[in-house]
Design a protein around this motif. Structure first.
Motif, mmCIF file in Angstrom:
data_model
loop_
_atom_site.group_PDB
_atom_site.id
_atom_site.type_symbol
_atom_site.label_atom_id
_atom_site.label_comp_id
_atom_site.label_asym_id
_atom_site.label_seq_id
_atom_site.Cartn_x
_atom_site.Cartn_y
_atom_site.Cartn_z
ATOM 1 N N SER A 146 0.918 -1.220 0.081
ATOM 2 C CA SER A 146 -0.021 -0.046 -0.168
ATOM 3 C C SER A 146 0.774 1.243 0.046
ATOM 4 O O SER A 146 2.190 1.155 0.312
ATOM 5 N N THR A 147 0.225 2.384 -0.285
ATOM 6 C CA THR A 147 1.066 3.769 -0.186
ATOM 7 C C THR A 147 1.711 3.953 1.061
ATOM 8 O O THR A 147 2.999 4.357 1.319
ATOM 9 N N SER A 148 1.022 3.624 2.195
ATOM 10 C CA SER A 148 1.383 3.918 3.586
ATOM 11 C C SER A 148 2.836 2.772 3.701
ATOM 12 O O SER A 148 3.888 3.238 4.241
ATOM 13 N N GLU A 149 2.497 1.520 3.290
ATOM 14 C CA GLU A 149 3.944 0.791 3.524
ATOM 15 C C GLU A 149 5.087 1.350 2.622
ATOM 16 O O GLU A 149 6.080 1.237 3.035
ATOM 17 N N ILE A 150 4.736 1.715 1.281
ATOM 18 C CA ILE A 150 5.841 2.431 0.574
ATOM 19 C C ILE A 150 6.537 3.417 1.305
ATOM 20 O O ILE A 150 7.687 3.621 1.189
ATOM 21 N N LYS A 151 5.618 4.150 1.814
ATOM 22 C CA LYS A 151 6.008 5.411 2.522
ATOM 23 C C LYS A 151 7.024 4.993 3.545
ATOM 24 O O LYS A 151 8.107 5.717 3.911
ATOM 25 N N SER A 152 6.787 4.048 4.382
ATOM 26 C CA SER A 152 7.495 3.611 5.529
ATOM 27 C C SER A 152 8.985 3.142 5.052
ATOM 28 O O SER A 152 10.046 3.427 5.665
ATOM 29 N N ILE A 153 8.652 2.247 3.738
ATOM 30 C CA ILE A 153 10.258 1.904 3.329
ATOM 31 C C ILE A 153 10.834 2.986 2.751
ATOM 32 O O ILE A 153 12.090 2.883 2.860
ATOM 33 N N LYS A 154 10.197 4.070 2.426
ATOM 34 C CA LYS A 154 11.058 5.227 1.584
ATOM 35 C C LYS A 154 11.658 6.014 2.890
ATOM 36 O O LYS A 154 12.950 6.438 2.772
ATOM 37 N N GLN A 155 10.994 6.026 3.847
ATOM 38 C CA GLN A 155 11.634 6.993 5.000
ATOM 39 C C GLN A 155 12.713 6.229 5.727
ATOM 40 O O GLN A 155 13.520 6.789 6.168
ATOM 41 N N ALA A 156 12.970 4.870 5.203
ATOM 42 C CA ALA A 156 14.043 4.087 6.047
ATOM 43 C C ALA A 156 15.047 3.486 5.030
ATOM 44 O O ALA A 156 16.146 3.219 5.498
ATOM 45 N N THR A 157 14.923 4.240 3.629
ATOM 46 C CA THR A 157 15.811 4.063 2.951
ATOM 47 C C THR A 157 16.174 5.038 1.824
ATOM 48 O O THR A 157 15.271 6.031 2.034
ATOM 49 N N SER A 158 17.094 5.100 1.070
ATOM 50 C CA SER A 158 17.382 6.122 -0.072
ATOM 51 C C SER A 158 17.603 5.725 -1.445
ATOM 52 O O SER A 158 17.541 6.505 -2.457
ATOM 53 N N LEU A 232 1.343 8.014 -4.817
ATOM 54 C CA LEU A 232 2.468 7.243 -5.056
ATOM 55 C C LEU A 232 3.825 7.889 -5.276
ATOM 56 O O LEU A 232 4.737 7.766 -4.443
ATOM 57 N N ILE A 233 3.839 9.257 -5.889
ATOM 58 C CA ILE A 233 5.058 10.102 -5.803
ATOM 59 C C ILE A 233 5.218 10.610 -4.270
ATOM 60 O O ILE A 233 6.403 10.719 -4.124
ATOM 61 N N ASP A 234 4.317 11.093 -3.749
ATOM 62 C CA ASP A 234 4.285 11.522 -2.394
ATOM 63 C C ASP A 234 4.760 10.655 -1.470
ATOM 64 O O ASP A 234 5.550 10.692 -0.288
ATOM 65 N N ALA A 235 4.512 9.292 -1.702
ATOM 66 C CA ALA A 235 4.813 8.092 -0.980
ATOM 67 C C ALA A 235 6.291 7.808 -1.315
ATOM 68 O O ALA A 235 6.880 7.196 -0.246
ATOM 69 N N GLY A 236 6.806 8.143 -2.200
ATOM 70 C CA GLY A 236 8.348 8.064 -2.448
ATOM 71 C C GLY A 236 8.620 7.167 -3.707
ATOM 72 O O GLY A 236 9.769 6.950 -3.711
ATOM 73 N N VAL A 237 7.716 6.813 -4.565
ATOM 74 C CA VAL A 237 7.909 6.074 -5.483
ATOM 75 C C VAL A 237 8.561 6.960 -6.730
ATOM 76 O O VAL A 237 8.275 8.190 -6.818
ATOM 77 N N SER A 238 9.684 6.447 -7.255
ATOM 78 C CA SER A 238 10.331 7.231 -8.346
ATOM 79 C C SER A 238 10.240 6.704 -9.791
ATOM 80 O O SER A 238 10.395 7.416 -10.813
ATOM 81 N N SER A 239 10.169 5.346 -9.751
ATOM 82 C CA SER A 239 10.045 4.671 -11.011
ATOM 83 C C SER A 239 8.528 3.925 -11.152
ATOM 84 O O SER A 239 8.309 3.179 -10.451
ATOM 85 N N PHE A 240 7.885 4.453 -12.016
ATOM 86 C CA PHE A 240 6.550 3.897 -12.278
ATOM 87 C C PHE A 240 6.303 2.924 -13.559
ATOM 88 O O PHE A 240 6.600 3.285 -14.644
ATOM 89 N N LYS A 241 6.242 1.626 -13.142
ATOM 90 C CA LYS A 241 6.639 0.514 -14.152
ATOM 91 C C LYS A 241 4.997 -0.008 -14.595
ATOM 92 O O LYS A 241 4.209 -0.177 -14.083
ATOM 93 N N ILE A 242 5.042 -0.103 -16.051
ATOM 94 C CA ILE A 242 4.019 -0.766 -16.697
ATOM 95 C C ILE A 242 4.346 -2.280 -17.039
ATOM 96 O O ILE A 242 5.415 -2.569 -17.339
#
Length: 614
Positions: A146-158, A232-242
């Motif tokens: 989920s976006t909240s889970e992605i956000k948590s991962i992004k906050q802990a990684t670079s 998704l951008i706000d959550a930290g996704v940089s690459s949007f994959k099709i």
């Protein structure tokens, strides 16, 4: 978390072949992922080194990156060949390789960036942190997050995070499905999935009561996160994959163009963000995602668990809903909607038995639609259009171009010496000096100046579009058109070389480390099927590991699938809300060939599929 001002937003499109890769680039992709001649997770989507080299050359003109998939598990006898392939890909300028098998990290790799495939099961903070610390340059997240889970991962990684936004969904966590391998030795982890999840199954409870009969119980709708790009951008996704390395050119063109528009709209609102490649797309059609192949759409788990992710009546494409049948005549019908139909369109509908049936439209006369047969159609029935002839023609015959704006300056340096330069939006500049021009004094200065401007602005089918043409001459000169044309072509050739050099792949040396893996013991789900992968995990602190499913003939009691898709939840019997439903367990999923026992990990909201005991 990275500062927004350091983030580029990448649209990553699939390519079955070079034709699809070119379509992706021409319709706005910032990066393209494509299979090489071997070891890709879509075995039927391989490409020659020569084709990939040609695609790289075209892509780098626009600053587009090419990622090559080496994302299958490898046996010991395949490791060296896969390593040699990566060296070849580095030599021709590939921007990264996407891998699954950790054994490759125990070989001597060339200095090429590596991305962690979604097949490496990337759904926790600890796993992504490990991959970043090991040296991966990008991580493809699990689709179930989920976006909240992605956000948590992004906050802990670079490390840059990649996330699927469109296309077919695997019902199981990627890299963790052994269903196909257990049935007929066609391993999903080796690019040979037979897609048993799309087959019909029945479901019965402990007492033998049949809850569902002959339904596609493991089949999901297709993903479409068009409405969730901003979050998704706000959550930290940089690459949007099709998703879609088995899809054709028209699918790639339409879906890429669709998401290019959506991403551009948001990027323009955020001054600290920028897209990851150059140029703009002048599209000759209006992209519409629902007109390309789809099984109906779902948001999946982007907002957490929701109803309706499943497509149990059919695993086939439904297309766009066009309305209900208002009236049926002898050979025709009318719709209750104002949607325009075309001769040659394909439509489909569900019969009383919920079987999907297709028809072709032979003729349209006003509101009357004449199909190739009328049998099976009934008033009130919902119809879908799974082939739009006019739209498909527009996409297939489109003249969409990708262009890079340039400023052109033609100036006189001194007697009989002139320079022509080109500056693009990336601030890359190319200049040539011309001492061979043979100018004459212009009889009509205004006309001569206009002719110079016209000739220099003729960039035609090149990658460039003239934003401005500046002419600075000391006298009113007249030049022959053929001389100006030759000078312009020379400058274009030089600028193309300069851009390809500027955007050539960045080298990134991989260094072996001893970063501790989050676990000290691993079972078959770690997908270790070669000695180098075993050595990799040992190097990273794993004291005990077993061989993967593909290496062992039989693993007693093995989980063949663990999925967030829950048949109890689908049947409104979630055990958290209806603990009494536990009396029905175990559930059995079966068809004429196979039988599976279902259990439920309610703490993690997961359904587990195992081979049913005989």
């Amino acid at each position: 978390m990275d500062s927004d001002k350091n983030r580029t937003i990448e649209l990553l499109s699939p390519a079955k072949n070079i034709e699809c890769g070119l379509a992706a680039i021409n319709h706005g992709a910032d990066a393209v992922y494509i299979g090489g001649p071997g070891f890709g997770a879509r075995k039927s989507a391989g490409n020659s080194i020569e084709d990939i080299k040609a695609l790289i050359s075209y892509a780098h003109l626009y600053g587009v990156k090419i990622y090559v998939t080496i994302n299958t598990l490898l046996f010991d006898q395949e490791i060296n060949a896969a390593n040699e392939l990566i060296h070849q890909l580095h030599k021709i300028g590939a921007d990264a390789v996407i891998i699954q098998d950790m054994g490759l990290l125990e070989t001597e790799l060339p200095p090429i960036p590596i991305h962690a495939s979604t097949q490496t099961d990337n759904r926790s903070i600890e796993k992504v942190q490990f991959l970043e610390d090991v040296g991966f340059d990008q991580v493809v997240l699990a689709r179930e997050l989920s976006t909240s889970e992605i956000k948590s991962i992004k906050q802990a990684t670079s490390v840059p995070l990649e996330y699927f936004i469109h296309g077919a969904l695997c019902v199981c966590y990627s890299g963790q499905c052994y269903m196909s391998a257990s049935i007929n030795k066609r391993s999903a982890n080796r690019g040979e999935c037979a897609q048993p999840c799309r087959l019909k199954y029945s479901l019965k409870n402990k007492k033998g009561q049949v809850l569902y009969k002959d339904k596609h119980l493991l089949s999901l709708h297709d993903l479409n996160l068009s409405e969730h790009i901003e979050q998704l951008i706000d959550a930290g996704v940089s690459s949007f994959k099709i998703e879609g390395r088995l899809k054709d050119k028209d699918y790639v063109a339409n879906i890429t163009a669709h998401y290019r528009q959506l991403l551009d709209t948001y990027i323009q609102k955020k001054s600290k963000l920028k897209k990851a490649s150059s140029g703009f797309v002048a599209s000759s059609f209006e992209p519409q995602a629902d007109k390309s192949f789809n099984r109906g759409f779902t948001n999946y788990f982007v907002n957490g668990r929701e109803k309706g992710i499943w497509s149990i009546d059919t695993p086939k494409a439904l297309g766009e809903k066009i309305g209900k049948i208002k009236q049926i005549g002898k050979n025709s019908f009318t719709l209750d909607s104002a949607i325009s139909m075309n001769n040659g369109d394909g439509i489909c509908f569900f019969t009383k038995k919920k079987e999907l049936t297709g028809l072709k439209i032979n003729q349209v006369e006003g509101n009357n639609i004449f199909p190739n047969q009328i049998t099976g159609l009934k008033e009130g029935m919902t119809l879908y259009r799974n082939f739009n002839r006019i739209f498909n023609q527009q996409v297939n015959n489109n003249t969409s171009k990708r262009k890079i704006n340039v400023d052109i300056v033609f100036e006189e340096l001194n007697d009989n010496t002139f320079s022509l330069s080109m500056l693009d939006d990336d601030q890359i500049k190319s200049t040539i000096e011309a001492q061979t021009l043979t100018p004459d004094i212009a009889n009509n200065p205004e006309r001569a100046l206009s002719q110079i401007q016209t000739q220099l602005a003729k960039l035609g089918n090149t990658a460039f579009a003239p934003a401005n043409v500046h002419i600075n001459l000391k006298q009113n000169w007249f030049f022959q058109a053929k001389e100006l044309n030759a000078l312009r072509r020379q400058l274009i050739d030089k600028h193309e070389v300069a851009r390809r050099e500027y955007f050539k792949a960045k080298e990134r040396a991989f260094s072996k480390s001893e970063v501790p893996f989050p676990q000290e013991e691993l079972n078959y789900t770690a997908n270790i099927i070669n000695s180098k992968a075993q050595a990799f995990y040992k190097r990273h602190g794993v004291n005990n590991s077993t061989w993967g499913f593909e290496k062992i003939e039989h693993i007693k009691g093995a989980e063949l699938m663990r999925t967030k898709h829950c048949l109890l939840y689908m049947n409104d019997q979630c055990l958290k809300e209806h603990p009494e439903a536990r009396q029905q367990l175990p559930l059995t999923l079966y068809n004429n060939k196979d039988s599976y026992e279902l259990s439920f990990d309610c703490k993690n909201c997961e359904m587990i599929v195992k081979k049913a005991p005989k």
